[in-house]
Design an enzyme around this catalytic site. Structure first.
Site, PDB file in Angstrom:
ATOM      1  N   VAL A 176     -16.770  79.153 -96.584  1.00 13.00           N
ATOM      2  CA  VAL A 176     -16.800  79.935 -97.823  1.00 13.00           C
ATOM      3  C   VAL A 176     -17.323  79.020 -98.930  1.00 13.00           C
ATOM      4  O   VAL A 176     -16.741  77.954 -99.167  1.00 13.00           O
ATOM      5  CB  VAL A 176     -15.399  80.474 -98.199  1.00 13.00           C
ATOM      6  CG1 VAL A 176     -15.442  81.232 -99.521  1.00 13.00           C
ATOM      7  CG2 VAL A 176     -14.841  81.363 -97.091  1.00 13.00           C
ATOM      8  N   HIS A 188     -12.185  74.890-101.881  1.00 13.04           N
ATOM      9  CA  HIS A 188     -10.807  75.144-101.478  1.00 13.04           C
ATOM     10  C   HIS A 188     -10.281  73.954-100.700  1.00 13.04           C
ATOM     11  O   HIS A 188     -11.019  73.277-100.002  1.00 13.04           O
ATOM     12  CB  HIS A 188     -10.667  76.442-100.672  1.00 13.04           C
ATOM     13  CG  HIS A 188     -11.546  76.538 -99.471  1.00 13.04           C
ATOM     14  ND1 HIS A 188     -12.923  76.731 -99.558  1.00 13.04           N
ATOM     15  CD2 HIS A 188     -11.271  76.458 -98.150  1.00 13.04           C
ATOM     16  CE1 HIS A 188     -13.432  76.788 -98.339  1.00 13.04           C
ATOM     17  NE2 HIS A 188     -12.449  76.616 -97.469  1.00 13.04           N
ATOM     18  N   ILE A 189      -9.006  73.698-100.891  1.00 14.38           N
ATOM     19  CA  ILE A 189      -8.327  72.607-100.208  1.00 14.38           C
ATOM     20  C   ILE A 189      -7.338  73.225 -99.228  1.00 14.38           C
ATOM     21  O   ILE A 189      -6.454  73.984 -99.626  1.00 14.38           O
ATOM     22  CB  ILE A 189      -7.587  71.695-101.204  1.00 14.38           C
ATOM     23  CG1 ILE A 189      -8.571  71.105-102.209  1.00 14.38           C
ATOM     24  CG2 ILE A 189      -6.834  70.589-100.462  1.00 14.38           C
ATOM     25  CD1 ILE A 189      -7.914  70.347-103.357  1.00 14.38           C
ATOM     26  N   HIS A 190      -7.493  72.904 -97.957  1.00  9.00           N
ATOM     27  CA  HIS A 190      -6.553  73.335 -96.932  1.00  9.00           C
ATOM     28  C   HIS A 190      -5.345  72.400 -96.996  1.00  9.00           C
ATOM     29  O   HIS A 190      -5.512  71.173 -96.982  1.00  9.00           O
ATOM     30  CB  HIS A 190      -7.173  73.220 -95.532  1.00  9.00           C
ATOM     31  CG  HIS A 190      -8.349  74.107 -95.308  1.00  9.00           C
ATOM     32  ND1 HIS A 190      -8.259  75.292 -94.613  1.00  9.00           N
ATOM     33  CD2 HIS A 190      -9.647  73.973 -95.673  1.00  9.00           C
ATOM     34  CE1 HIS A 190      -9.460  75.848 -94.553  1.00  9.00           C
ATOM     35  NE2 HIS A 190     -10.320  75.071 -95.192  1.00  9.00           N
TER      36      HIS A 190
END
Length: 148
Positions: free
Chosen positions: A89, A93-95
């Site tokens: 995506v 974003h940080i998992h």
């Protein structure tokens, strides 16, 4: 063009939220590597980690740390891990996920077929841990909305 994450944040696509503030939200991934796997996502659409403003990166990491601490406590994990890739995506974003070893920290272990009830239970477990840790003001009233 709006990303799928923006659509989740705006309520156009369902999400399971554990955190919300003016800069970011945290919600469960639908293909977790382990139960409790969350995504820390800025409200602002930033394509890559390296494109983000330093202050935003600092804020996202602070939130990831708080989520990680709550994951360790609520899932009895020896560590919380973070992964930043962003290939699937194009929205930073940080998992953040509970971890029991480095060998399991691979997207090859992601499970796209987790039953919704299991995702709900893991999300609610983390929401409760965040409240116990004193972050209740950042836990959205309802799991399905980022509204505080």
């Amino acid at each position: 063009m709006s990303t799928i994450f923006t659509s989740i944040i705006e309520g156009q696509i369902p999400g399971r939220f554990v955190w919300a503030d003016e800069h970011c939200v945290v919600f469960a991934t639908i293909a977790p590597i382990s139960d409790g796997h969350m995504l820390v996502v800025p409200r602002e659409e930033v394509e890559r980690f390296t494109d983000a403003d330093d202050a935003l990166v600092a804020h996202l990491m602070m939130v990831a740390k708080r989520i990680g601490s709550a994951l360790e406590e609520s899932f009895d994990a020896p560590r919380a891990a973070i992964l930043v890739a962003g290939f699937e995506v194009p929205h930073l974003h940080i998992h953040v996920l509970p971890a029991w070893g480095e060998s399991s920290l691979s997207f090859e272990h992601a499970d796209p077929d987790v039953p919704p009830g299991r995702l709900d239970a893991a999300t609610e477990k983390l929401r409760e841990a965040l409240r116990r840790a004193g972050h209740g003001s950042q836990v959205p009233r309802e799991m399905g909305s980022p509204a505080l």
